[in-house]
Enzyme design. Structure first.
Site, mmCIF file in Angstrom:
data_model
loop_
_atom_site.group_PDB
_atom_site.id
_atom_site.type_symbol
_atom_site.label_atom_id
_atom_site.label_comp_id
_atom_site.label_asym_id
_atom_site.label_seq_id
_atom_site.Cartn_x
_atom_site.Cartn_y
_atom_site.Cartn_z
ATOM 1 N N HIS A 131 0.837 -1.201 0.000
ATOM 2 C CA HIS A 131 0.000 0.000 0.000
ATOM 3 C C HIS A 131 0.866 1.243 0.000
ATOM 4 O O HIS A 131 1.850 1.309 0.732
ATOM 5 C CB HIS A 131 -0.884 0.041 1.255
ATOM 6 C CG HIS A 131 -2.002 -0.956 1.225
ATOM 7 N ND1 HIS A 131 -3.001 -0.958 2.158
ATOM 8 C CD2 HIS A 131 -2.270 -1.972 0.381
ATOM 9 C CE1 HIS A 131 -3.852 -1.925 1.886
ATOM 10 N NE2 HIS A 131 -3.432 -2.575 0.816
ATOM 11 N N TYR B 115 -8.692 4.888 8.579
ATOM 12 C CA TYR B 115 -8.751 5.261 9.994
ATOM 13 C C TYR B 115 -9.865 6.295 10.118
ATOM 14 O O TYR B 115 -9.738 7.397 9.573
ATOM 15 C CB TYR B 115 -7.431 5.880 10.451
ATOM 16 C CG TYR B 115 -6.292 4.884 10.606
ATOM 17 C CD1 TYR B 115 -5.500 4.510 9.518
ATOM 18 C CD2 TYR B 115 -6.003 4.331 11.853
ATOM 19 C CE1 TYR B 115 -4.459 3.603 9.671
ATOM 20 C CE2 TYR B 115 -4.952 3.423 12.013
ATOM 21 C CZ TYR B 115 -4.190 3.065 10.923
ATOM 22 O OH TYR B 115 -3.150 2.174 11.079
ATOM 23 N N PRO C 262 -2.324 -0.023 19.347
ATOM 24 C CA PRO C 262 -2.185 -0.487 17.961
ATOM 25 C C PRO C 262 -2.480 0.561 16.882
ATOM 26 O O PRO C 262 -2.317 0.263 15.696
ATOM 27 C CB PRO C 262 -3.204 -1.635 17.876
ATOM 28 C CG PRO C 262 -4.187 -1.359 18.952
ATOM 29 C CD PRO C 262 -3.448 -0.662 20.035
ATOM 30 N N LYS D 249 2.526 -0.297 15.084
ATOM 31 C CA LYS D 249 3.977 -0.298 15.301
ATOM 32 C C LYS D 249 4.529 -1.456 16.124
ATOM 33 O O LYS D 249 5.751 -1.680 16.132
ATOM 34 C CB LYS D 249 4.376 1.010 16.018
ATOM 35 C CG LYS D 249 4.241 2.230 15.138
ATOM 36 C CD LYS D 249 5.319 2.247 14.077
ATOM 37 C CE LYS D 249 5.062 3.244 13.000
ATOM 38 N NZ LYS D 249 5.365 2.761 11.666
ATOM 39 N N TYR E 109 4.654 6.590 9.800
ATOM 40 C CA TYR E 109 3.857 5.404 9.498
ATOM 41 C C TYR E 109 4.653 4.381 8.684
ATOM 42 O O TYR E 109 4.620 3.186 8.965
ATOM 43 C CB TYR E 109 2.561 5.791 8.773
ATOM 44 C CG TYR E 109 1.495 4.729 8.898
ATOM 45 C CD1 TYR E 109 0.506 4.803 9.880
ATOM 46 C CD2 TYR E 109 1.490 3.617 8.054
ATOM 47 C CE1 TYR E 109 -0.449 3.814 10.012
ATOM 48 C CE2 TYR E 109 0.540 2.621 8.181
ATOM 49 C CZ TYR E 109 -0.430 2.728 9.153
ATOM 50 O OH TYR E 109 -1.373 1.732 9.293
HETATM 51 C C1 PHB Z 1 -4.472 -4.734 11.346
HETATM 52 O O1 PHB Z 1 -4.588 -4.945 10.143
HETATM 53 O O2 PHB Z 1 -4.672 -5.634 12.193
HETATM 54 C C2 PHB Z 1 -4.107 -3.378 11.816
HETATM 55 C C3 PHB Z 1 -3.863 -2.393 10.891
HETATM 56 C C4 PHB Z 1 -3.526 -1.125 11.312
HETATM 57 C C5 PHB Z 1 -3.448 -0.845 12.659
HETATM 58 C C6 PHB Z 1 -3.674 -1.847 13.588
HETATM 59 C C7 PHB Z 1 -4.007 -3.116 13.170
HETATM 60 O O3 PHB Z 1 -3.141 0.403 13.069
#
Ligand code: PHB
Ligand code: APR
Length: 392
Positions: A72, A201, A293, A297, A385
């Site tokens: 991505h 997000y 999460p 990271k 990120y």
């Molecule tokens: C996930 O795909 O489990 C995932 C992705 C992004 C995050 C946390 C978990 O910030």
């Protein structure tokens, strides 16, 4: 049994450490209290930084990652019913992230260790570590009821947040820094094609939501919930209803529903111990620190720690120098704290807090507006990120 480095825990940290040590000609044994099947199927995070991907490929454990990983080059921040793309490639000079489940990383590393003749011993009980502030280091454990002992020069505590290594360090040595958040994440894995090509997000009045994925057929979704929430209170219909509300847009975008094959609740915590070493015991990964999460990271930070540790141990065996080992904690903590800051910041910007008032919400929306509309704002998010440069 005797080895050079005894490693407690076969998560990403312990396995990658063992793999990197092997490539430098250093011997290790990994012990793990769960079964191989359990660790290879445990659903965890799924976002790999560019540096983690490069390391896996360069060290020969990237074949499946290259086949199955989804690359991505951006993420979407969604608020006020509108999506705003953060273009990583443009903002970071072509970098990106790869979606590849943590348990697949664990599988690839386990396969590589075993194929290279490495020792990974699963399903052990009663693990304890001894004399790590001296020179007669030992790890003792039971396997199938029988007692065993590993003598080693160093112990790597890669046994996660609930492991035994950190708590075995005498009181007064470590300082802990902690923040517990007043919410948790309820996560599901659904058998349905992702509803977007990239991660979303979403910051909503009702709370945070995240759209992620594992493959073209598997969607991973999370919503912010109360920290003491019981999963039984969330039948699938209620989860989908809440997801639809939080991801709702002003346009035609639709969240695809599918059978829920896994669900669970994850607590949110920021935690660091300093220093990350004591005598000949070195802590790495979740054993030393936890991030919420939101910045994706945890796994990447664990891998960054063991890169530093593997190099320092290799230097010790090659040249007899302890300099890099002595600096292990200081080198790691610089990155750890920057990642803590970023994870806390993403969490604070996107979630609703119980004592939020109208001022706080307006301020959050202004921050999202700034981050998505200022190149400097977006670039700061993007460079963190995709992963800050590795300083060894
Ligand atoms: C996930 O795909 O489990 C995932 C992705 C992004 C995050 C946390 C978990 O910030
Ligand atoms: N003896 C042996 N093994 C143990 C013990 C013990 N006493 N206690 C825990 N373990 C094992 C766990 O079963 C687990 O497999 O140690 C391993 C630790 O692995 P993780 O928890 O995955 O931690 P780490 O390798 O540091 O990985 C980083 O990043 O995405 C986040 O939390 C997520 O697991 C991820 C972490």
């Amino acid at each position: 049994m005797r080895t050079q480095v005894g490693i407690v825990g076969a998560g990403p940290a312990g396995l990658m450490l063992s793999h990197l040590l092997h490539l430098s000609g250093v011997e290790s044994v990994v012990i793990e209290n769960k079964s191989r099947k359990y660790v290879e199927e445990r659903v965890r995070a799924g976002v790999l930084e560019q540096g983690t991907v490069d390391l896996m490929i360069e060290t020969g454990v990237g074949t499946r990652l290259k086949q199955l990983g989804l690359v991505h080059h951006g993420v979407e921040l969604r608020f006020d019913g509108r999506g705003h793309r953060i273009d990583f490639a443009d903002l970071t000079g072509g970098k990106g992230i790869t979606i590849y489940a943590q348990h697949e990383v664990v599988r690839d590393l386990t396969d590589a260790r075993l194929a290279d003749g490495g020792q990974v011993i699963f399903e052990v009980d009663d693990v304890s570590i001894h004399d790590f502030d001296g020179t007669r280091l030992r790890i003792t454990y039971r396997k199938d009821g029988a007692p065993h002992q590993i003598e080693c020069d160093f112990i790597a505590g890669c046994d996660g947040f609930h492991g035994i290594c950190r708590p075995t360090i005498p009181a007064g040595v470590l300082t802990a820094f902690e923040r517990v958040y007043p919410f948790a994440w309820l996560g599901i894995l659904a058998e349905v094609a992702p509803s977007s090509d990239e991660l979303i997000y979403a910051s909503h009045e009702r709370g945070f939501a995240l759209h992620s994925m594992r493959s073209q057929q598997l969607t991973r979704l999370y919503i912010q919930c109360a920290p003491d929430e019981q999963i039984e209170a969330w039948p699938d219909a209620r989860i989908w209803d809440e997801m639809h509300r939080r991801f709702a847009t002003h346009d035609e975008w639709k969240l695809h529903e599918g059978p829920v094959v896994q669900k669970g609740i994850t607590e949110m915590r920021s935690f660091v111990v300093e220093p990350m070493q004591y005598g000949n015991l070195f802590l790495a990964g979740d054993a030393a620190h936890i991030v919420p999460p939101t910045g994706a990271k945890g796994l990447n930070l664990a891998i960054a720690d063991v890169r530093v540790l593997a190099r320092a141990l290799a230097e010790f065996y090659r040249r007899g120098s302890r300099d890099a080992l002595n600096r292990y904690s200081d080198v790691c903590l610089r990155r750890v704290w920057k990642v803590q800051r970023f994870s806390w910041w993403m969490t604070s910007m996107l979630h609703r807090f119980e004592d939020d008032n109208a001022f706080d919400r307006r301020r959050q929306l202004a921050e999202l507006d700034y981050v998505t509309n200022s190149r400097a704002g977006s670039q700061s998010l993007a460079e963190n990120y995709v992963g800050l440069p590795m300083e060894l």
